[in-house]
Design a protein around this motif. Structure first.
Motif, PDB file in Angstrom:
ATOM      1  N   LYS A  30      47.021  41.715  44.013  1.00 52.68           N
ATOM      2  CA  LYS A  30      47.225  42.825  44.959  1.00 52.68           C
ATOM      3  C   LYS A  30      46.162  42.802  46.061  1.00 52.68           C
ATOM      4  O   LYS A  30      46.464  42.996  47.235  1.00 52.68           O
ATOM      5  N   LEU A  31      44.936  42.557  45.668  1.00 55.75           N
ATOM      6  CA  LEU A  31      43.826  42.516  46.613  1.00 55.75           C
ATOM      7  C   LEU A  31      44.040  41.424  47.660  1.00 55.75           C
ATOM      8  O   LEU A  31      43.895  41.661  48.866  1.00 55.75           O
ATOM      9  N   ILE A  32      44.399  40.247  47.205  1.00 57.00           N
ATOM     10  CA  ILE A  32      44.625  39.114  48.102  1.00 57.00           C
ATOM     11  C   ILE A  32      45.779  39.406  49.058  1.00 57.00           C
ATOM     12  O   ILE A  32      45.700  39.111  50.255  1.00 57.00           O
ATOM     13  N   THR A  33      46.834  40.002  48.536  1.00 59.42           N
ATOM     14  CA  THR A  33      47.989  40.340  49.360  1.00 59.42           C
ATOM     15  C   THR A  33      47.602  41.315  50.459  1.00 59.42           C
ATOM     16  O   THR A  33      48.075  41.199  51.593  1.00 59.42           O
ATOM     17  N   ASN A  34      46.723  42.249  50.152  1.00 56.56           N
ATOM     18  CA  ASN A  34      46.302  43.251  51.136  1.00 56.56           C
ATOM     19  C   ASN A  34      45.278  42.724  52.135  1.00 56.56           C
ATOM     20  O   ASN A  34      45.346  43.034  53.314  1.00 56.56           O
ATOM     21  N   THR A  35      44.302  41.955  51.675  1.00 58.06           N
ATOM     22  CA  THR A  35      43.204  41.538  52.552  1.00 58.06           C
ATOM     23  C   THR A  35      43.474  40.223  53.277  1.00 58.06           C
ATOM     24  O   THR A  35      42.880  39.972  54.316  1.00 58.06           O
ATOM     25  N   LYS A  36      44.303  39.373  52.704  1.00 59.08           N
ATOM     26  CA  LYS A  36      44.672  38.090  53.301  1.00 59.08           C
ATOM     27  C   LYS A  36      43.462  37.217  53.696  1.00 59.08           C
ATOM     28  O   LYS A  36      43.297  36.836  54.851  1.00 59.08           O
ATOM     29  N   PRO A  37      42.611  36.900  52.729  1.00 57.71           N
ATOM     30  CA  PRO A  37      41.505  35.989  53.040  1.00 57.71           C
ATOM     31  C   PRO A  37      42.058  34.596  53.342  1.00 57.71           C
ATOM     32  O   PRO A  37      43.203  34.284  53.019  1.00 57.71           O
ATOM     33  N   ASN A  38      41.229  33.755  53.944  1.00 49.94           N
ATOM     34  CA  ASN A  38      41.653  32.377  54.225  1.00 49.94           C
ATOM     35  C   ASN A  38      41.772  31.562  52.948  1.00 49.94           C
ATOM     36  O   ASN A  38      42.574  30.628  52.873  1.00 49.94           O
ATOM     37  N   ALA A  39      40.978  31.899  51.952  1.00 45.64           N
ATOM     38  CA  ALA A  39      41.011  31.224  50.653  1.00 45.64           C
ATOM     39  C   ALA A  39      40.441  32.182  49.610  1.00 45.64           C
ATOM     40  O   ALA A  39      39.799  33.174  49.948  1.00 45.64           O
ATOM     41  N   VAL A  40      40.680  31.845  48.358  1.00 43.70           N
ATOM     42  CA  VAL A  40      40.187  32.640  47.235  1.00 43.70           C
ATOM     43  C   VAL A  40      39.454  31.712  46.284  1.00 43.70           C
ATOM     44  O   VAL A  40      39.931  30.617  45.990  1.00 43.70           O
ATOM     45  N   GLU A  41      38.288  32.154  45.823  1.00 38.84           N
ATOM     46  CA  GLU A  41      37.572  31.420  44.780  1.00 38.84           C
ATOM     47  C   GLU A  41      37.679  32.236  43.507  1.00 38.84           C
ATOM     48  O   GLU A  41      37.300  33.408  43.487  1.00 38.84           O
ATOM     49  N   ILE A  42      38.228  31.618  42.461  1.00 39.13           N
ATOM     50  CA  ILE A  42      38.324  32.332  41.190  1.00 39.13           C
ATOM     51  C   ILE A  42      37.293  31.780  40.212  1.00 39.13           C
ATOM     52  O   ILE A  42      37.018  30.587  40.180  1.00 39.13           O
ATOM     53  N   MET A  43      36.741  32.713  39.449  1.00 39.68           N
ATOM     54  CA  MET A  43      35.726  32.368  38.468  1.00 39.68           C
ATOM     55  C   MET A  43      36.045  33.051  37.152  1.00 39.68           C
ATOM     56  O   MET A  43      36.451  34.212  37.172  1.00 39.68           O
TER      57      MET A  43
END
Length: 188
Positions: free
Chosen positions: A123-136
């Protein structure tokens, strides 16, 4: 700027994560095209970023880990105009949009602790639309695959990546890059 990140991660999907000045010195001479700078302060950040650029490395600063800077739009603007990194990494979703407006490449860092973290992250990614996501941590290929397919954003895995198998599994699951502080992986 986004094209540069994607081009460099395609050349070498291993990203050097430097959490100390000593690690940065090692990363500068590594084959990694991209450095995630996880250290720095108001006193040395400009010099560290310039040093990376002199070595033809792209540098993305983790703004949450910097000393002497607030985690707000004013600090972002100062960093963008005066420090000039290629982009930022942050866990603070409220900084993604302003950073993009300043022309910075944005990487949203998410910690995947449970299924609720995964749902919230999507949900966060859909709303903020970063260029990339790093998952940990980055050693969860199933989670990487789910996030990659549902979020429709390039995924970087990081944290607990300790060997070649972890890198291969992350890439097979859909990650475009792997960030690690493990020097031996930098030379894969």
């Amino acid at each position: 700027m986004a094209n540069s990140f994607y081009e460099k991660v395609e050349i070498n999907p291993v990203i050097a994560a430097a959490g100390s000045i000593e690690k940065l010195e090692e990363a500068l001479v590594s084959p990694c095209e991209i450095i995630f700078l996880l250290t720095g302060s108001i006193f040395n950040l400009k010099n560290l970023v310039e040093k990376c650029k002199k070595h033809d490395k792209s540098v993305y600063i983790h703004i949450d880990l910097l000393d002497g800077f607030s985690r707000d739009i004013v600090a972002l603007r100062y960093i963008s105009e005066n420090i000039k990194p290629d982009g930022i990494i942050t866990t603070k979703s409220n900084l993604i949009k302003p950073a993009k407006e300043l022309g910075l490449f944005t990487i949203q860092r998410l910690f995947m602790l449970d299924s609720l973290s995964l749902e919230t992250g999507i949900k966060l990614i859909t709303n903020t639309k970063p260029n990339a996501v790093e998952i940990m941590p980055g050693i969860m290929p199933k989670v990487t695959k789910i996030l990659s397919s549902q979020a429709k954003v390039p995924i970087i895995t990081g944290g607990l990546i300790i060997d070649k198998e972890d890198v291969i599994q992350s890439l097979k699951a859909g990650a475009i890059g792997i960030s690690t502080s493990q020097n031996d992986i930098w030379y894969m």
